[in-house]
Scaffold this motif. Structure first.
Motif, PDB file in Angstrom:
ATOM      1  N   GLY A  75      16.037   9.305  -2.856  1.00 41.41           N
ATOM      2  CA  GLY A  75      17.312   8.973  -2.242  1.00 41.41           C
ATOM      3  C   GLY A  75      17.218   7.772  -1.316  1.00 41.41           C
ATOM      4  O   GLY A  75      16.138   7.298  -0.965  1.00 41.41           O
TER       5      GLY A  75
ATOM      6  N   GLN B  92      19.167  11.479  -4.117  1.00 39.39           N
ATOM      7  CA  GLN B  92      18.128  12.471  -3.885  1.00 39.39           C
ATOM      8  C   GLN B  92      18.161  13.563  -4.953  1.00 39.39           C
ATOM      9  O   GLN B  92      19.170  13.769  -5.615  1.00 39.39           O
ATOM     10  CB  GLN B  92      18.286  13.106  -2.503  1.00 39.39           C
ATOM     11  CG  GLN B  92      19.504  14.009  -2.339  1.00 39.39           C
ATOM     12  CD  GLN B  92      20.766  13.243  -1.991  1.00 39.39           C
ATOM     13  OE1 GLN B  92      20.789  12.010  -1.951  1.00 39.39           O
ATOM     14  NE2 GLN B  92      21.850  13.979  -1.733  1.00 39.39           N
TER      15      GLN B  92
ATOM     16  N   VAL C  20      19.131  14.305  -9.742  1.00 39.57           N
ATOM     17  CA  VAL C  20      20.178  13.548  -9.053  1.00 39.57           C
ATOM     18  C   VAL C  20      21.538  13.895  -9.643  1.00 39.57           C
ATOM     19  O   VAL C  20      21.694  13.970 -10.860  1.00 39.57           O
ATOM     20  CB  VAL C  20      19.909  12.036  -9.195  1.00 39.57           C
ATOM     21  CG1 VAL C  20      21.065  11.211  -8.622  1.00 39.57           C
ATOM     22  CG2 VAL C  20      18.596  11.658  -8.515  1.00 39.57           C
TER      23      VAL C  20
END
Length: 355
Positions: free
Chosen positions: A48, A82, A139
């Motif tokens: 991230g 992330q 993600v």
């Protein structure tokens, strides 16, 4: 391990598959009946980056019935890109390396957890075999969360209909889905628990077609954080796992690709760094009856052939050819999923991945 000790008299994967396919498993061999000692259960986010948004209008929102409205300003700093990982670390693992479980497109880590019909999933199976297990949400999926679009993600999400899932995951043929469960027509002999299809459909998660680079970056960060490791990966995740191995061939000790839907083109990418990483490619049934999968299987087959030409271990477990019929694309959720998992475990034993 009683199941394997009784059933694995010959060395080749084909012979092992045929033997295991015909073995009768006693109740004492069921993974649900085995215990294991856990050292730690936990989770984390990895990867991230920060993004900053500006120039967006504020508005008032009532968050709870009866509460006063509150002004919400969407401008400011956010984290994006992330991924989420949940781990169960064993106190005395039998496996040499942790097992990372990566899901496919429009899905999340629930792929590996309790099956839609309520039976234990592959997370539980491989814990009982002595693996520390990491289950991830990539993600934009599940507990990884997602970001605004088009300000951060450049396109809108798309959603899989139940009909698309029914046909693409090879539970039934084209035109066999109906909104009425009683009118759906599954493939004869399907191993998927058809009565649990609606329950399975609740796992569907919106996805974006523009986030592959961010997803790969997050997977690479996960590998750096927790590996050396073995990866078992499904469908869309196959390409991410292979690229992660190309980026860190010293960190990944084996890849089990469960119906991977893509792979790097060996005519365009140097795959020589992978020749010391054992690969197992696992395929279910009805592929030749599905237009999409007849196309999807081409790239993984080409990649497997190229790996063998490099002198690497690139084994194939084509279940119908080994007498195991009826498996869907979601073979880790099929009624015979423990039988398939046992073959995967046998392959790991054979390739020196256990203590």
């Amino acid at each position: 391990m009683q199941f394997l000790s009784r059933c694995s008299g010959r060395s080749s994967l084909l012979a092992l598959a045929l033997t295991l396919a015909g073995c009768a498993v006693s109740p004492t061999d069921s993974p649900a009946d085995r215990s294991y000692e856990v050292a730690e259960v936990g989770s984390f986010h990895v990867g991230g980056r920060q993004v900053t948004l500006a120039g967006l209008p504020s508005r008032e929102i009532v968050f709870t019935e009866g509460a006063a409205p509150r002004k919400v300003d969407p401008n400011g700093d956010f984290e994006t890109g992330q991924m989420y990982a949940q781990f169960v670390r064993l106190k005395n693992p039998r496996a040499r390396y942790p097992l990372l479980m990566w899901h496919g497109g429009g899905l999340a880590g629930t792929t590996w957890e309790t099956k839609p019909d309520g039976a234990p999933g592959w997370q539980q199976f491989f814990l009982t075999q002595g693996h520390t297990v990491y289950v991830t949400d990539a993600v934009e999926r599940g507990r990884a969360s997602w970001s605004r679009y088009p300000e951060v993600y450049k396109t809108e999400p798309f959603f899989r209909t139940k009909q698309e899932g029914w046909e693409l995951f090879r539970i039934g043929g084209a035109g066999s889905y109906d909104s009425d469960p009683a009118k759906r027509i599954a493939y004869p002999g399907t191993q998927f628990p058809v009565a649990a299809y609606d329950q399975f459909s609740k796992q569907g998660i919106p996805r974006w077609a523009t986030n592959d680079a961010a997803t790969q970056t997050a997977y690479d960060a996960l590998v750096q954080k927790v590996c050396p490791c073995v990866i078992v990966v499904h469908s869309q995740g196959g390409n991410f796992a292979i690229n992660a191995a190309l980026h860190a061939p010293d960190k990944i000790k084996a890849i089990i690709a469960v119906e991977g839907s893509g792979a790097p083109d060996p005519d365009k990418v140097d795959i020589s760094a992978l020749k010391n990483i054992p690969f197992l490619f696992v395929w279910g049934d009805f592929i030749d009856q599905n237009t999409s999968w007849k196309q999807y299987i081409v790239a993984p087959n080409k990649f497997q052939k190229a790996l063998r030409a490099q002198g690497g271990v690139a084994d194939r477990l084509d279940l119908p050819q080994h007498g195991i019929k009826g498996n869907s694309h979601m073979l880790m959720m099929d009624r015979n999923s423990d039988q398939v998992a046992a073959l995967v475990q046998a392959w790991m034993d054979k390739n020196g991945l256990m203590k």
